[in-house]
Design a protein around this motif. Structure first.
Motif, short mmCIF file in Angstrom:
data_model
loop_
_atom_site.label_atom_id
_atom_site.label_comp_id
_atom_site.label_asym_id
_atom_site.label_seq_id
_atom_site.Cartn_x
_atom_site.Cartn_y
_atom_site.Cartn_z
N ASN B 169 84.66 104.49 72.46
CA ASN B 169 85.17 104.76 71.12
C ASN B 169 85.81 106.14 71.10
O ASN B 169 85.16 107.15 70.77
N ARG B 170 87.10 106.16 71.45
CA ARG B 170 87.79 107.44 71.60
C ARG B 170 87.70 108.36 70.40
O ARG B 170 87.35 109.52 70.53
N VAL B 171 88.08 107.82 69.25
CA VAL B 171 88.19 108.66 68.06
C VAL B 171 86.83 109.21 67.67
O VAL B 171 86.66 110.41 67.41
N GLN B 172 85.83 108.35 67.63
CA GLN B 172 84.50 108.81 67.21
C GLN B 172 83.90 109.75 68.26
O GLN B 172 83.23 110.72 67.92
#
Lengths: 277, 239
Positions: B169-172
């Motif tokens: 989960n890149r963004v998180q």
């Protein structure tokens, strides 16, 4: 959702701009010729990028012509048509058809339902030509709608759904390049979904509408770094592809133009924030 | 297969730009569409494509081949798995995923990215640590989210970030780790992991150097039709 993958006009030469327009117009004319005039309203920058990208990767033969059109009745303009402007036209119909049907299901937008009906026979043609991408578009948009209804607060999950949609569209050729091109498109799609959500965050919060970032401790501007991480994954693949033709246009889009919509929205949020304060 | 440099007509140690140019030259010569009377053209094109892959991605090629061997083994032994085509790509470190080898491989990486028990960890944090080492990352996030906001310190943000890294989960991952570093700027471990997962951001900025990323939009100038299209089909950002 549409329009993020666009050019930064001021950094393109006249020649590059003319070439971009020629692809754009090529898709537009194909929509009118293959499908129907009303389909031309669905034209987007994003699928113009697809046409130029694939044309650069495969360097197919191009049919160049000079044409008039409804919007330019007196001045002729350059038009490029090849197998990828044709595919871009096909996907324009498919994406728009499904997006309109979804908007109708979501908030009973009659106009959108009407437009989908107008595109029905065109879409049926596209579905016969490209059953797999059409199915993927339908499934991923449906999954997005479901996630929205379930108030999903996982922006990575949401972005991966649109990522998969784009991967499905870009991965249609099923050849040697497909693994790279699909993954490139996946990250691009993830960026589009995230940027779209970030741009809408302030107004969604105010109006109590769904947004995957609603329960997260960041604002749109703070996400810029995270967005670059996503685009970076796309760029890592892009930079390893053997692209020469129109490379400057493609780089202009991926490294400059892709921020235009986002910057505009962030600026508007800042101004609104100052006005409210 | 033949030496990839030989296939592309290159000298050893050719640069990426030279490899790309050579590819384009060969593709123009051997593309099946341009050689309809040459039955060997398609095979030649495959050889050229493979040579290009090998030269542009040497380390990833071996990893991909290993996965293909494993996949073939699984298929032979009627293991589930994807159907042909879409969804089955391994490309760069898995479809859309972080580069695990780069982040977690190697002794130094492990030293910084291992979620070790620390004295003073609450019961919930210990639970989450167990879940992370057991590969149950969603459970770990669930456990961490049960911890009240008043107890959410830098370590809490770090552990959330770490779980998200494992889940791709890149963004998180980025947002939680940024917060951890913000709250505890002297912690080398937090900085290290954040820097690792931000690698694509740095390469993006390198590629984008010299190009404006701060341009704003004006109402459409390309074509009136497009202006209508953008507004109609959802995505207009002018109002």
């Amino acid at each position: 959702m549409f329009g993020f993958v666009q050019i930064c006009e001021k950094e393109l030469s006249q020649q590059e701009l003319a070439r971009y327009r020629a692809f754009y117009c090529g898709i537009c004319h194909t929509l009118g010729e293959e499908y129907r005039q009303i389909a031309r309203l669905a034209l987007s920058y994003d699928l113009t990028f697809l046409a130029i990208f694939f044309s650069s990767l495969y360097e197919p033969s191009e049919k160049q012509s000079r044409r008039n059109c409804l919007v330019h009745p007196f001045k002729q303009h350059e038009v490029i048509q090849n197998e990828f402007t044709a595919y871009a036209a096909d996907m324009t119909v498919a994406l728009t058809y499904h997006k309109c049907m979804d908007d109708w299901k979501d908030d009973h937008n009659l106009l959108k339902r009407g437009y989908a009906a107008a595109l029905q026979s065109s879409y049926d043609k596209v579905k016969e030509k490209h059953p797999l991408p059409c199915r993927i578009i339908e499934e991923e948009l449906a999954a997005l709608l479901e996630a929205e209804k379930a108030n999903c607060s996982d922006p990575d999950l949401i972005s991966s759904l649109f990522g998969r949609l784009m991967a499905g569209i870009f991965g249609w050729k099923q050849d040697h390049w497909t693994p790279y091109v699909s993954e490139f498109a996946f990250h691009l799609g993830a960026y589009i979904e995230l940027a779209d959500a970030a741009c809408d965050l302030e107004s969604d919060r105010k109006k109590g509408r769904y947004n995957p970032f609603s329960s997260h401790p960041v604002n749109g501007e703070e996400l810029r770094g995270a967005l670059k991480t996503v685009l970076g994954a796309a760029a890592d693949i892009f930079e390893k592809l053997p692209l020469e033709q129109d490379l400057e246009i493609l780089k202009n889009i991926l490294y400059s133009g892709i921020w235009v919509s986002y910057n505009t929205a962030m600026e508007r949020q800042k101004r609104r924030g100052k006005a409210d304060a | 297969m033949r030496d990839p440099y030989e296939v592309l007509g290159l000298a050893r140690g050719a640069s990426q730009e030279e490899i790309k140019k050579a590819y384009r030259k060969m593709a123009k010569k051997y593309h099946p569409d341009l050689n309809p009377d040459n039955p060997g053209a398609a095979e030649k094109m495959n050889e050229i494509n493979e040579a290009y892959d090998l030269l542009m991605n040497p380390e990833k090629q071996e990893a991909a081949r290993q996965r293909e061997r494993e996949e073939a083994y699984r298929r032979q032994n009627s293991y589930g798995g994807y159907g042909q085509g879409y969804g089955n790509y391994r490309g760069y470190g898995g479809f859309g995923g972080f580069d695990y080898e780069d982040i977690f491989g190697g002794r130094q990486n492990t030293y910084y990215t291992q979620a070790e028990y620390m004295p003073g960890d609450s019961f919930s944090v210990q639970q989450a640590l167990k879940e992370i080492s057991g590969g149950r990352y969603q459970d770990a996030l669930h456990t961490l989210n049960s911890i009240p906001p008043t107890e959410r310190n830098a370590r809490w943000y770090y552990l959330c970030g770490l779980a998200h890294v494992h889940l791709n989960n890149r963004v998180q991952a980025v947002t939680y780790l940024e917060k951890a570093v913000q709250m505890d700027p002297d912690n080398q471990g937090y900085r290290y992991l954040l820097q690792k997962i931000r690698q694509p951001q740095q390469t993006y900025e390198t590629h984008a150097a010299g190009r404006s990323s701060d341009v704003f939009g004006t109402l459409n100038r390309l074509c009136l039709g497009c202006m209508l299209a953008q507004c109609f089909c959802g995505g207009c950002r002018c109002c």
